[in-house]
Scaffold this active site. Sequence first.
Site, short mmCIF file in Angstrom:
data_model
loop_
_atom_site.label_atom_id
_atom_site.label_comp_id
_atom_site.label_asym_id
_atom_site.label_seq_id
_atom_site.Cartn_x
_atom_site.Cartn_y
_atom_site.Cartn_z
N ARG A 52 -1.28 -18.49 41.95
CA ARG A 52 -2.12 -19.62 42.40
C ARG A 52 -1.78 -20.06 43.83
NH1 ARG A 52 -3.92 -23.76 37.87
NH2 ARG A 52 -1.89 -24.72 38.20
N ARG A 62 -5.50 -26.55 29.17
CA ARG A 62 -5.40 -27.24 30.45
C ARG A 62 -6.03 -28.64 30.35
NH1 ARG A 62 -3.21 -23.82 34.10
NH2 ARG A 62 -3.65 -21.60 33.92
N GLY A 107 -0.98 -23.10 31.83
CA GLY A 107 -0.94 -21.65 31.55
C GLY A 107 0.35 -21.31 30.80
N ASP A 165 3.38 -28.34 37.14
CA ASP A 165 3.06 -29.55 37.90
C ASP A 165 1.97 -30.40 37.22
OD1 ASP A 165 3.59 -30.94 40.45
OD2 ASP A 165 1.45 -30.60 40.74
N ASP A 211 6.47 -22.69 41.22
CA ASP A 211 6.11 -23.58 42.33
C ASP A 211 6.43 -25.05 42.07
OD1 ASP A 211 4.25 -24.05 40.39
OD2 ASP A 211 2.48 -23.68 41.62
N THR A 230 6.69 -22.37 34.54
CA THR A 230 5.50 -21.77 35.14
C THR A 230 5.87 -20.43 35.76
OG1 THR A 230 3.93 -21.79 36.98
CG2 THR A 230 5.77 -23.27 37.21
N ASP A 238 4.45 -19.30 38.15
CA ASP A 238 4.22 -19.42 39.60
C ASP A 238 5.49 -19.84 40.35
OD1 ASP A 238 1.58 -18.90 38.94
OD2 ASP A 238 0.97 -21.00 39.01
O1 F6P Z 1 -0.48 -21.24 36.73
C1 F6P Z 1 -0.28 -20.03 36.10
C2 F6P Z 1 -1.42 -19.07 36.37
O2 F6P Z 1 -1.13 -17.85 35.75
C3 F6P Z 1 -1.76 -18.86 37.83
O3 F6P Z 1 -0.90 -17.97 38.47
C4 F6P Z 1 -3.19 -18.40 37.72
O4 F6P Z 1 -3.92 -18.64 38.91
C5 F6P Z 1 -3.73 -19.20 36.59
O5 F6P Z 1 -2.61 -19.58 35.80
C6 F6P Z 1 -4.72 -18.48 35.71
O6 F6P Z 1 -5.18 -19.37 34.80
P1 F6P Z 1 -5.98 -18.99 33.47
O7 F6P Z 1 -5.02 -18.40 32.50
O8 F6P Z 1 -6.53 -20.28 33.03
O9 F6P Z 1 -7.01 -17.98 33.88
#
Ligand code: F6P
Length: 344
Positions: free
Chosen positions: A173, A73, A12, A104, A131, A127, A129
């Site tokens: 997440r 991804r 992301g 990660d 995390d 990130t 997140d």
């Molecule tokens: O990992 C970053 C993040 O924004 C998370 O917080 C979220 O769950 C996910 O990516 C959303 O992913 P996408 O942009 O693929 O919908």
Amino acid sequence: MKKKIGILTGGGDCPGLNPAIRGCVYGAEKYGYECVGLTDGWRGLVEGTTTPLSREITEYIVMKGGTMLGTSRTNPYKAEGSVQKCLETFKRLDLYALVAMGGDDTLGVATKLYRDYKLNVVGVPKTMDNDLSVTDYTFGFDTSVTHAMEAAQSLLDTGASHHRVMVLEVMGRHAGWVALYTGIAAAADYVCIPERAINTPDMIRKIKDAYARKKYALVVTSEAAELPEAGEGASKREVDQFGHAILKDRGMGERIAAFIEKNTGIETRSAVIGHMQRGGAPTLFDRMLATRVGLKAADLVHAGQFGQMSALVNNKITGVPLESATGALKVVSKEWFDLMEVLF
Ligand code: F6P
């Protein structure tokens, strides 16, 4: 001939990727390397798609959100023959080293490419997140939480006018950092995070108390929190190439709002900030952190310290083994639960 460094951004996107790319390019050129961008994460290395990078090209990207390299991804370890294609592209482009910027998942691939093939890889942590293990912070988090905090404050205004309970759903997440920091910074009355099962009687009591005091209340929930009464678990959901549940449309905010309204009798509304929290200009903190870890990645390449990641440790930028940062997520720990008891 100059040695060449390939740079990619995976997973992301988040604010700070552009300043990190810029930092890395500036650092690399200082040492006499040239840089090339691989587009759209690991897909760029699999398919060999590139874009030029130089000090001139990256000069004014420091203030821009997103990533000029694009992202995806893509997990090369998931598709037959893709890892081999990555190695071929690395050779065909005559790369000396690869700098992978990601969380990660992206850095997990970098860890394996180093472990399995001794590829000259260096990681840069990012990130929203926050995390990722070992590094104190990841860039992207500060900007995202700032957006979420502002959204929460807007909800407070309208909630106070209409005497409602307002519920804000944020991303993050498997980790509750975004919800926790947003809730603390916006003076929420309750915060729901995935690390801690919601104690529903406690939540309802606290919301009723807050409402009795001021005639409105604010709840911040992580998209991945679990409402025991709701039934469906995240494990049943569609997963991405890295095996993570795709949380879109889960409607955690809506579910919690419905639960609160039913159990308090107070009019309740919910809002989802969604991807808006992931875009926009990076904050000063993220620009600085991203620039510094980007520069450090060039240092690590120059020092031949492959299999390492640049990280913020005790407020110093340093190299740490990639494998120590990947594999186990940094989630909200018990000591924060005590603090939550005081604040919410
Ligand atoms: O990992 C970053 C993040 O924004 C998370 O917080 C979220 O769950 C996910 O990516 C959303 O992913 P996408 O942009 O693929 O919908």
